[in-house]
Design an enzyme around this catalytic site. Structure first.
Site, PDB file in Angstrom:
ATOM      1  N   HIS A   1       5.932 -36.059 -65.134  1.00 28.34           N
ATOM      2  CA  HIS A   1       6.589 -36.982 -66.144  1.00 28.34           C
ATOM      3  C   HIS A   1       7.767 -37.598 -65.553  1.00 28.34           C
ATOM      4  CE1 HIS A   1       9.844 -33.602 -67.805  1.00 28.34           C
ATOM      5  NE2 HIS A   1       9.635 -33.715 -66.450  1.00 28.34           N
ATOM      6  N   GLU A   2       8.027 -38.889 -66.273  1.00 26.93           N
ATOM      7  CA  GLU A   2       9.225 -39.908 -65.789  1.00 26.93           C
ATOM      8  C   GLU A   2       8.567 -40.412 -64.544  1.00 26.93           C
ATOM      9  OE1 GLU A   2      10.347 -40.204 -68.326  1.00 26.93           O
ATOM     10  OE2 GLU A   2      10.864 -38.276 -69.229  1.00 26.93           O
ATOM     11  N   GLY A   3       7.378 -40.426 -64.324  1.00 29.78           N
ATOM     12  CA  GLY A   3       6.780 -41.139 -62.997  1.00 29.78           C
ATOM     13  C   GLY A   3       6.366 -40.259 -62.207  1.00 29.78           C
TER      14      GLY A   3
END
Lengths: 591, 591
Positions: B436-438
């Site tokens: 998550h978040e990239g």
């Protein structure tokens, strides 16, 4: 395409790499031919796909329940068990006289591969039963076989192996379960066992526990350990179950994965009435168990390989299907996104998985081939090589199978992390494999402390001979020039350092040398699987009827292995050669 | 001893390595002193231990339920939220004028560390809310702030970030959620978002979604993306919730870990009546979101570090307590078993964990220190260095935190694999962080494709300057001679190869160079964390009042890092320097 294994790969391994058909030259397998093997494999695959795969996720989401009295599993598990039992696979490896199929280990291993990929938790019940039956077959008295073996082969009874105790873990020599002789020649057992897979369930009429215990007055350590048959229900002379034996399910353990298999704490003899029957001679329990254990260890390797393989296939299918992003050279948002397999980083994650899981499967099939050569072919050297490789066959897939599953999750991204997709379960299931049937640490000690030096180091010599055969063949292929060169140049430090470690042990530096045993185990795994990649690539090039993409895939995975995996082993070797003492020198209070 | 973090380690990092007290020289933090910092930290720890830790396992076992209408979480989550909100931590970093505490980022990060170790799933609610509030604070109009910011700071409203769409994943430029202007100046949104953490819950009165969408007629790609505030309930001028907005929970996703945090599919505008308020200027949505995203990425790194840290402490305590087996030199079964920490292989697994998790925590605190230097100290260079390091701060802990948890499981053996012990949850929770978040892949591209070359490569220059300062100090300690030498000799190929990769990019070989971006990300992580280990070891030696065992532990972990971790980065560098094209050259059809 099958979700369980790439069919072309399995056929290539069986027919080309491990020459399954050549096994029919052994008298024991003389009734078989290629077609007969295929027929057995098809049956296994059909049962795996029809009765094991569909409830794999359901058994995970609805794990066995214990109400204090009875265990309940979802009904699909029992149905799967029945189909498996009816197929004759429970006794497939045994002789016709025992009602078996005299199936080669190689083919049996390939059958098992389907089940491990489809549903490792449900497959554990028949696999444990087969393993326990093998011990009874090998060591138990005729009357014991009569009472327990036939119903295990037919699927009426299941089997377990009950070694571990709550306070003892891997240190089996310290187990404390007691056995007291009884007037009728049987024993009364008392003690507690933990992490017993399949220790209770509602699938079979009866459960046959093979229990390690210590007869009163036996010496301390492993020499005082005996093996007992302890059935859940006592059995009369007609083979019918009668009264409940004093084995009680104290509770279920709740695993991260492999949830469909009960993991139990069992209390033996709480009422002082737990009947057990001594198997073979007193004091030989551990060596009997190791007959089973070595098979179980190879089985763990196979499970790890196939859970890894399953994840690979799932992530491969996803990567080919899922459009997202554009190539690095295309910044035009008006163009269509490409399938994520077009991104080199996704191919990295797929190629790594391929190298791990196809290499691991080859390793397990090699082990099975060695069993056949040894047991049916009478080749003692194959037995020695198998002994040497067993810790590697157990450990390499157990370490790199979960790594493959980790990469499978990453290929799927957010989808990989949710239970709506199958790869997160693979990741959880596979994490058991570096633990059970002897942890990584135990395997490392077994390899570096014992296996390498048995038979005066003959196992290693045999391994190197086989590697040399592969190198000789591979050298002829120009496509493999770099790959062969990388492997060949890495081989020398492996041999030198291994010899030095042996000398170090001989000189009494046990603690210093064995401190890095787990690292050595990893090194050995990389060399053995690297060899198998060379063998696969070489054989693929020699085979005319293979699809070009398939051959290129094998070549590229072999290249990857030598470029990216083997150098890590070389790095480790340098540390071991330099006598790195980082871990040994670390004091507990520094942590 | 705290189960959340080694208190002595955290204090050492804050006070000695990152000189927390020196921050009070900045005007913004002038009201603080050491004692005030301690007081805030104690409060955070107390709330984490009292209201977050106790239900960590329960929230995992009883994940949020959705009955088609409402989501239900276990009540402990709401209680935890309330205690957190009452403490003022939701707005702690903000100015006094906004009701904040003007708390330095460094201290705030340390407070967050407690919560992440105690219960990352419950902590996600306040952390996401803080992040969303920061964006609103930075970019929203006054009226929007009035309506939404104050209730977020006080804990009445929670916040989310709604970027990802089902068909788009990491490729944000392709998102399709539409926004249509409405007469009253607001917009009507229509589209679906997926994997929205905290997207619905029963904890707060209202939820403020920050939604990325495309205004009708906007250009394709990232330039057409705008940001909207979309509240679950509309809010009147008195700040009271009125009617339900047209945001519907389409369903919950069922994660492997982090189960206490709802992961949602949200439908915006199914009834055509989803009200959204444009934040700032149209077309700037992604850059606004990246303000939040960069903070969130550091937050992910911290979560990964602390879940890793928690597992380390659990396995350390177990290893010190659990007797099993004997030393390699003792074969007498009559002797007592030793604690497993006496086995070198167990110490290996603990030392590796220590190197990963303490290194990761140091990395996250460094990032926070840079935020303070930049934002409160006005040091632009610190901002540039932070930009460069953000992908590393996100990724290194996300990769090695789960590795640490894997080792923690292995230390516990069978116990590590069952839910009766806490480490398997750590392993599951932490697996989210590389996604998550990239994802890792995205971070690698961000680092090698962009961050390294911004400001004419100044970030790297600043990093190397700081590394040189550490090397100069460390060289003075004879205990660090080997460690310094190993790091120093590894530094040159890092610099050379990085420059070459830059030239390769400049020469237009984007695809070739970026194919190995994830590998470069790993390399950079090892060099940065290796530097921090050198810094920690060096500072530990210079500090008089530290326990000798603590100092030795830091030294040994630094030694381990240079001997075992850094050489892998050097190996990778060789491959990159040689232009290894293994993955790029792999054709999809070979897999």
């Amino acid at each position: 395409m099958s979700k369980l294994v790439q069919q072309q790969d399995l056929e290539f391994l069986l027919n080309t790499v491990f020459s399954a058909e050549a096994l029919t030259q052994y008298e024991r397998y003389a009734d078989y031919d290629q077609e007969a093997f295929t027929s057995v494999l098809d049956t296994a695959r059909r049962i795996a796909e029809t009765h094991f795969l569909p409830h794999n996720a359901k058994a995970d989401a609805h794990e066995p329940q214990f109400d204090g009295e009875h265990v309940t599993t979802i009904p699909e598990v029992k149905t799967a068990w029945q189909h498996y039992a009816e197929s004759g696979l429970l006794s497939a490896r045994h002789g016709y006289a025992d009602g078996g199929m005299q199936l080669p280990a190689l083919i049996s291993m390939a059958c098992n591969a389907y089940f491990m990929a489809a549903n490792p938790a449900t497959a554990a019940y028949p696999f444990l039963t087969s393993a326990a039956a093998n011990v009874i077959h090998a060591f138990a008295a005729e009357a014991q076989k009569h009472a327990f073996l036939e119903p295990m082969f037919s699927g009426r009874f299941a089997g377990t192996m009950a070694l571990t105790e709550p306070d003892v873990g891997s240190s089996l020599g310290d187990l404390t379960t007691k056995a007291t002789p009884h007037d009728d020649g049987s024993y009364r057992l008392k003690g507690q066992k933990m992490y017993i897979s399949g220790g209770d369930q509602d699938i079979t009429e009866n459960i046959v526990h093979l229990v390690l215990a210590r007869i009163e007055g036996a010496p301390a350590g492993v020499k005082g350990i005996s093996m007992f048959i302890v059935p859940k229900f006592l059995v009369d002379e007609q083979g019918q179950c009668t009264e409940r034996n004093d084995v009680k399910l104290a509770g279920l353990l709740h695993k991260m994965g492999y949830r469909g298999t009960t993991s139990t704490v069992l209390s033996f003899g709480e009422q002082g009435a737990c009947v057990g029957y001594l198997v073979g001679e007193a004091g030989h329990g551990l060596s009997y168990m190791f007959k089973m254990m070595n098979e179980a260890r190879v089985g763990v390797g196979l499970g790890a390989a196939m859970i890894g393989y399953r994840g690979y296939l799932e992530s491969l299918a996803y990567a080919k299907d899922r459009p997202q992003g554009r190539r690095a050279t295309n910044r035009d948002p008006a163009t269509k996104p490409v399938a994520i397999i077009e991104h080199a980083d996704v191919r990295r994650m797929l190629l790594q998985q391929k190298a791990y899981v196809e290499g691991s499967l080859a390793l397990c099939l090699l082990a099975a081939r060695l069993v056949d050569e040894h047991e049916a072919g009478g080749n003692a050297e194959s037995g020695i090589l198998l002994d040497l490789l067993t810790p590697v066959v157990k450990s390499y897939p157990s370490f790199y199978g979960p790594r493959a599953n980790d990469l499978a999750i990453q290929v799927l991204g957010g989808a990989g992390y949710i239970r709506e997709y199958p790869v997160e379960q693979c990741y959880r299931d596979n994490r058991l494999n570096p633990i059970h049937e002897g942890t990584h640490g135990i395997q490392g000690l077994d390899l570096l402390g014992r296996k390498l030096w048995q038979h005066e180091g003959k196992g290693l010599k045999l391994l190197l001979e086989r590697i040399q055969v592969t190198l000789n063949a591979a050298t002829k292929h120009s496509e493999l020039r770099e790959t062969v060169a990388l492997y060949q140049s890495a081989l020398k430090p492996f041999m030198t350092t291994t010899v030095e470690l042996g000398q170090s042990l001989l000189s009494g530096k046990a603690e210093e040398t064995l401190a890095n045993a787990s690292v050595y185990l990893d090194i050995m795994g990389k060399y053995v699987v690297g060899w198998l990649w060379l063998e696969m690539a070489s054989k693929a090039l020699e085979q005319d009827d293979l699809a070009a993409e398939f051959v290129q895939g094998k070549l590229q995975a072999a290249r990857y292995f030598m470029r990216w995996e083997l150098p890590e082993a070389e790095l480790h070797l340098k540390r071991l050669q330099a006598g790195d003492d980082t871990f040994l020198a670390t004091k507990p209070e520094w942590l």
